[in-house]
Design a protein around this motif. Structure first.
Motif: not given
Length: 198
Positions: A175-183
């Motif tokens: 709701g505030i921070h985003l986390e991006v995870i890539t394969e």
């Protein structure tokens, strides 16, 4: 219809309930087998999904072109937002903006796999994403994403992820921070037009 093998759908929205393709007819048959049907919204539908707010907008600029007769989905969760655009082109991008609906979004699923017919400067300026994701097959026959589109995202200055370089891209929000995870991690700068990782 693959997704329907793993989940039961309560409500299905679509830009059309008739398309003359095998894939569409298989999807519709599977959906009907679950007791469901495709709802074609005339304009905009708003609903909650847990604590998130979802807006589904049906934008039509050319009924004869499925890419210009699309549903656009915007999900807002806290201070973050996600915009899913399907295969819309520049005409539909403009119509969506002119509808007056809020379009600015933290994350943008890039329209039409990075085709040069979409991702207009007007659209990118209004959406103003911090993160963009291009869903595209490696070495595809269409030449997606195009050099011109990659250049527009470079000018925008957002983080850009591509499924042909990064594999699956998963973005989560609290709701505030985003986390991006890539394969996987690409070996080269994804913004550099015309180059692919080795």
């Amino acid at each position: 219809s693959g997704a329907l093998q793993f989940a039961t759908v309560g409500t299905c929205y679509g830009s059309s309930d008739t398309r003359d393709t095998t894939a569409f007819n298989n999807f519709k048959k599977k959906l009907e087998g679950q007791g469901g049907s495709i709802i074609v919204p005339k304009d905009t539908v708003l609903f909650s999904l847990g604590e998130a707010r979802v807006t589904v907008t049906h934008v039509t600029t050319d009924l004869d072109d499925p890419n210009e007769d699309e549903l656009i989905v915007r999900i807002v969760y806290g201070e973050t937002s996600f915009l899913f655009t399907g295969d819309i082109g520049a005409d539909t991008e403009r119509a969506y903006i002119e509808s007056g609906i809020e379009v600015e979004s933290t994350v943008l699923k890039v329209p039409h796999h990075g085709s040069n017919t979409s991702s207009s400067y007007l659209f990118l300026r209004e959406v103003n994403p911090s993160i963009a994701v291009i869903s595209v097959g490696r070495n595809n026959d269409y030449g997606h994403p195009t050099k011109e589109v990659l250049s527009r995202y470079r000018d925008l200055g957002c983080e850009l992820y591509r499924t042909d370089f990064h594999g699956d891209v998963t973005i989560t929000s609290d709701g505030i921070h985003l986390e991006v995870i890539t394969e996987k991690t690409p070996l080269r700068d994804v913004y550099t037009p015309g180059r692919t990782p080795t």
